[in-house]
Design a protein around this motif. Sequence first.
Motif, PDB file in Angstrom:
ATOM      1  N   ALA A 101       0.971  -1.165  -0.061  1.00 15.00           N
ATOM      2  CA  ALA A 101       0.031  -0.013  -0.196  1.00 15.00           C
ATOM      3  C   ALA A 101       1.045   1.180  -0.067  1.00 15.00           C
ATOM      4  CB  ALA A 101      -0.951  -0.075   1.212  1.00 15.00           C
ATOM      5  N   ALA A 161       2.339   1.676  -3.390  1.00 21.76           N
ATOM      6  CA  ALA A 161       1.355   2.079  -4.365  1.00 21.76           C
ATOM      7  C   ALA A 161       1.174   3.848  -4.205  1.00 21.76           C
ATOM      8  CB  ALA A 161       0.187   1.495  -4.075  1.00 21.76           C
ATOM      9  N   ARG A 162       1.331   4.171  -2.809  1.00 22.42           N
ATOM     10  CA  ARG A 162       1.272   5.596  -2.760  1.00 22.42           C
ATOM     11  C   ARG A 162       2.647   6.341  -3.332  1.00 22.42           C
ATOM     12  NH1 ARG A 162      -0.964   8.701   2.343  1.00 22.42           N
ATOM     13  NH2 ARG A 162      -0.891  10.703   1.680  1.00 22.42           N
ATOM     14  N   PHE A 208       2.377   6.696  -7.047  1.00 24.98           N
ATOM     15  CA  PHE A 208       1.282   7.636  -7.367  1.00 24.98           C
ATOM     16  C   PHE A 208       2.168   8.984  -7.049  1.00 24.98           C
ATOM     17  CE2 PHE A 208      -1.016  11.038  -4.770  1.00 24.98           C
ATOM     18  CZ  PHE A 208      -1.565  11.566  -5.591  1.00 24.98           C
ATOM     19  N   GLU A 226       4.411   9.376 -10.133  1.00 27.85           N
ATOM     20  CA  GLU A 226       3.690   9.738 -11.454  1.00 27.85           C
ATOM     21  C   GLU A 226       3.414  10.955 -11.558  1.00 27.85           C
ATOM     22  OE1 GLU A 226       2.536   7.601 -14.111  1.00 27.85           O
ATOM     23  OE2 GLU A 226       4.017   6.078 -13.423  1.00 27.85           O
ATOM     24  N   VAL A 227       2.871  11.753 -10.478  1.00 29.99           N
ATOM     25  CA  VAL A 227       2.412  13.102 -10.596  1.00 29.99           C
ATOM     26  C   VAL A 227       3.716  14.062 -10.735  1.00 29.99           C
ATOM     27  CG1 VAL A 227       1.649  15.239  -9.175  1.00 29.99           C
ATOM     28  CG2 VAL A 227       0.448  12.973  -8.963  1.00 29.99           C
ATOM     29  N   MET A 247      -2.948  16.097  -2.843  1.00 29.40           N
ATOM     30  CA  MET A 247      -1.868  14.923  -3.025  1.00 29.40           C
ATOM     31  C   MET A 247      -2.249  14.146  -1.952  1.00 29.40           C
ATOM     32  SD  MET A 247       0.358  14.770  -5.472  1.00 29.40           S
ATOM     33  CE  MET A 247       1.852  13.913  -4.713  1.00 29.40           C
ATOM     34  N   ALA A 248      -2.316  14.624  -0.745  1.00 30.26           N
ATOM     35  CA  ALA A 248      -2.706  13.809   0.605  1.00 30.26           C
ATOM     36  C   ALA A 248      -3.844  13.070   0.581  1.00 30.26           C
ATOM     37  CB  ALA A 248      -2.658  14.641   2.036  1.00 30.26           C
ATOM     38  N   LEU A 265      -5.572  12.180  -2.337  1.00 28.14           N
ATOM     39  CA  LEU A 265      -5.340  10.948  -3.510  1.00 28.14           C
ATOM     40  C   LEU A 265      -4.486   9.888  -3.196  1.00 28.14           C
ATOM     41  CD1 LEU A 265      -5.644  13.419  -6.363  1.00 28.14           C
ATOM     42  CD2 LEU A 265      -7.215  11.484  -6.168  1.00 28.14           C
ATOM     43  N   GLY A 266      -3.370  10.294  -2.409  1.00 30.43           N
ATOM     44  CA  GLY A 266      -2.526   9.396  -1.755  1.00 30.43           C
ATOM     45  C   GLY A 266      -2.974   8.238  -0.748  1.00 30.43           C
ATOM     46  N   ALA A 267      -3.994   8.942  -0.001  1.00 32.86           N
ATOM     47  CA  ALA A 267      -4.630   7.876   1.151  1.00 32.86           C
ATOM     48  C   ALA A 267      -5.422   7.120   0.287  1.00 32.86           C
ATOM     49  CB  ALA A 267      -5.463   8.656   2.011  1.00 32.86           C
ATOM     50  N   VAL A 323      -5.048   5.774  -2.730  1.00 26.76           N
ATOM     51  CA  VAL A 323      -4.041   4.739  -3.284  1.00 26.76           C
ATOM     52  C   VAL A 323      -3.827   3.742  -2.376  1.00 26.76           C
ATOM     53  CG1 VAL A 323      -1.972   4.406  -4.608  1.00 26.76           C
ATOM     54  CG2 VAL A 323      -3.688   6.218  -5.502  1.00 26.76           C
ATOM     55  N   GLN A 324      -3.327   4.261  -1.363  1.00 22.98           N
ATOM     56  CA  GLN A 324      -2.827   3.506  -0.339  1.00 22.98           C
ATOM     57  C   GLN A 324      -3.938   2.731   0.327  1.00 22.98           C
ATOM     58  OE1 GLN A 324      -0.753   5.796   2.542  1.00 22.98           O
ATOM     59  NE2 GLN A 324       0.318   3.990   3.633  1.00 22.98           N
ATOM     60  N   THR A 334      -5.973   3.265  -8.641  1.00 27.24           N
ATOM     61  CA  THR A 334      -4.631   2.617  -8.926  1.00 27.24           C
ATOM     62  C   THR A 334      -3.571   4.081  -8.948  1.00 27.24           C
ATOM     63  OG1 THR A 334      -4.749   3.056 -11.224  1.00 27.24           O
ATOM     64  CG2 THR A 334      -5.384   0.989 -10.430  1.00 27.24           C
ATOM     65  N   ALA A 335      -2.428   3.693  -8.714  1.00 27.84           N
ATOM     66  CA  ALA A 335      -1.465   4.890  -8.635  1.00 27.84           C
ATOM     67  C   ALA A 335      -1.556   5.847  -9.952  1.00 27.84           C
ATOM     68  CB  ALA A 335      -0.100   4.343  -8.614  1.00 27.84           C
ATOM     69  N   VAL A 336      -2.044   5.142 -11.165  1.00 26.23           N
ATOM     70  CA  VAL A 336      -1.781   5.940 -12.438  1.00 26.23           C
ATOM     71  C   VAL A 336      -3.106   6.473 -12.384  1.00 26.23           C
ATOM     72  CG1 VAL A 336      -1.916   5.557 -14.758  1.00 26.23           C
ATOM     73  CG2 VAL A 336      -0.126   4.362 -13.514  1.00 26.23           C
ATOM     74  N   ALA A 359      -4.991   7.996 -10.075  1.00 25.75           N
ATOM     75  CA  ALA A 359      -4.973   9.032  -9.063  1.00 25.75           C
ATOM     76  C   ALA A 359      -3.994   9.864  -9.679  1.00 25.75           C
ATOM     77  CB  ALA A 359      -4.339   8.492  -7.764  1.00 25.75           C
ATOM     78  N   ALA A 360      -2.786   9.483 -10.214  1.00 27.13           N
ATOM     79  CA  ALA A 360      -1.987  10.697 -10.629  1.00 27.13           C
ATOM     80  C   ALA A 360      -2.645  11.507 -11.866  1.00 27.13           C
ATOM     81  CB  ALA A 360      -0.499  10.175 -11.214  1.00 27.13           C
ATOM     82  N   ASP A 361      -3.361  10.791 -12.867  1.00 26.34           N
ATOM     83  CA  ASP A 361      -4.167  11.262 -13.779  1.00 26.34           C
ATOM     84  C   ASP A 361      -5.009  12.571 -13.252  1.00 26.34           C
ATOM     85  OD1 ASP A 361      -2.852   9.825 -15.684  1.00 26.34           O
ATOM     86  OD2 ASP A 361      -4.389   8.570 -16.189  1.00 26.34           O
ATOM     87  N   MET A 403      -4.827  14.054 -10.304  1.00 26.13           N
ATOM     88  CA  MET A 403      -3.982  14.999  -9.628  1.00 26.13           C
ATOM     89  C   MET A 403      -3.604  16.127 -10.838  1.00 26.13           C
ATOM     90  SD  MET A 403      -2.816  16.127  -7.001  1.00 26.13           S
ATOM     91  CE  MET A 403      -2.163  17.713  -6.765  1.00 26.13           C
ATOM     92  N   LEU A 404      -3.054  15.607 -12.127  1.00 26.60           N
ATOM     93  CA  LEU A 404      -2.611  16.234 -12.997  1.00 26.60           C
ATOM     94  C   LEU A 404      -3.833  17.165 -13.833  1.00 26.60           C
ATOM     95  CD1 LEU A 404      -0.094  13.749 -14.557  1.00 26.60           C
ATOM     96  CD2 LEU A 404       0.386  15.890 -13.445  1.00 26.60           C
TER      97      LEU A 404
END
Lengths: 326, 326
Positions: free
Chosen positions: A269, A272-273, A276, A279-280, B298-299, B301-303, B305-306, B311-313, B315-317, B319-320
């Motif tokens: 977990a 994965a964070r 993420f 990736e950002v 970030m916090a 979305l990170g949570a 993912v965790q 998925t990390a990808v 969540a990154a999309d 965020m961007l």
Amino acid sequence: MEIEDIAQRVLAGDRRALARAITLVESARADHRAQATALIDRLARDGREALRIGLSGTPGVGKSTFIEAFGLMLTGLGLKVAVLAVDPSSARSGGSILGDKTRMERLSREARAFIRPSPSQAQMGGVARRSREAILLCEAAGYDVILIETVGVGQSETMVAGMSDLFVLLLAPAGGDELQGVKRGIMEMADLILVNKADGDLKAVAARTQADYAGALRLLRRRPQDPEGYTRAMPVSAIEETGLAAAWAAMTELADWRRAEGHFAANRAEQARAWFEEEVRAGLLADLRRPGPAQEAMARLGAGVQAGEMTAVAAADEMLRLLGRG
Amino acid sequence: MEIEDIAQRVLAGDRRALARAITLVESARADHRAQATALIDRLARDGREALRIGLSGTPGVGKSTFIEAFGLMLTGLGLKVAVLAVDPSSARSGGSILGDKTRMERLSREARAFIRPSPSQAQMGGVARRSREAILLCEAAGYDVILIETVGVGQSETMVAGMSDLFVLLLAPAGGDELQGVKRGIMEMADLILVNKADGDLKAVAARTQADYAGALRLLRRRPQDPEGYTRAMPVSAIEETGLAAAWAAMTELADWRRAEGHFAANRAEQARAWFEEEVRAGLLADLRRPGPAQEAMARLGAGVQAGEMTAVAAADEMLRLLGRG
């Protein structure tokens, strides 16, 4: 749909489809990138889980020989084994120092083994993403063990440890002085230290080296993710194929304990964070390289700095203002 | 104004003011950062130029002893010498492995020498910026030679070479096998390879090692920034203080040739441009850590993912998109 077709074949364990899928995630082309994301998204839902073992060792330590012997032992146990190489230096040197399949000829002929050399043109950030996606693909293809090998340079070891369930350090027998060459940070990162070449003339030196490392490890604080009294240094011989079963037993025992205690899932977990967040960061930086006003401003201001018309810091401030930040 | 006061004292060669100025550029505080930028900007206009020598070597190679002996030889020639340590691993291990001034006791007592250990809490990006600024400060303080030392991990060597006029690799005498341990990329980066410990029992091994490296270097393509027939490997003994003058002669000869041919200025211009690009990247990423909506997203979305909710990808999309990019 083509992606669904590849996905089905990967899930069925088709090695050619797996190789093709990895080539797709390694591609820098935007359309390939979109397909890769769709494929990963499709396969991640499957939920298969392998034991991901990161393996680091400096050149000359016998890493290829070890992976071949260790991999053959695992396939002999009926396990499916994938070997992925992570080599950030290949970008600089223009070619992978981890070489190709011919290093592990016997293992590459095994039906239950899949060997993938590192791509030759990659950047540090790109290496991490592609490696993580390749791991997911191998997992989806039903591999039980994924060996993620890297060379012993600080940055790549941290990267590989950050995508592994277990991180193994392969070391050569050495005199007391050379122990210092392994940094404390790397030692603390290692879940298991294997001293290779415990054979022939080097057997006694290897035993001493192993004892030295075990002693050094005992001085380190016990990590929460290790069971009480866990020993983290063992001798192996990749050539004589000794110690491999014991090493595997130590790895599975540790992994089982971590699963039972919740450390295994917590680590994934956390990884994965971190992925993420990477990736950002990568996405933000990608803007600067994409054709458009940002790239043009970078080129213009960069030329100004190069010509000595402005300082690097002043030009950077200007650029960040143009991007609406800073 | 205080900044002008520090600037004047640095320009006058006051070592305490120089140390204070470096502490300022090392600070992460926003108000210190602004003062540091103003100070650098003020001093950069002065245009003093030192010879910046990057020096890398693995632990155990005798780097401190070499720097002390080499530095004392240079101060003996009437030159002012500054020693800066660049140690990216200090962030991870919580302390600098490059140690403090006590390593170079004799040199630190020299009036013409200035020794600055690496800061203990720094990040990779931060290390580069602070080191570059510390170099500029030492230059402004009138130092003739700046030795920028680092440990032999791939990433830090590239970083140090990227802020040096000359990059020197210090190696220990070794058997033929171990030559492979030095990567081709690092060898290609080196302007001069010095094989240390060419003394006592190791003298013959050092000579052989030097010949091996010289041979290996001859196989590499000649770089445009090297004169025809330039030899890049030499033996030295830091303990017996032999070979040091020859090494210095080789360095000055190479630097003079590069100045005459325009390579010296071109290299600095290219380095300034790279610095600008790094500053922009660092500035973009700093946004994510600054308190505000970006850091909160970030916090959040990170949570997610965790917790395995996305998925990390993906969540990154997201965020961007929130940042108006991607």
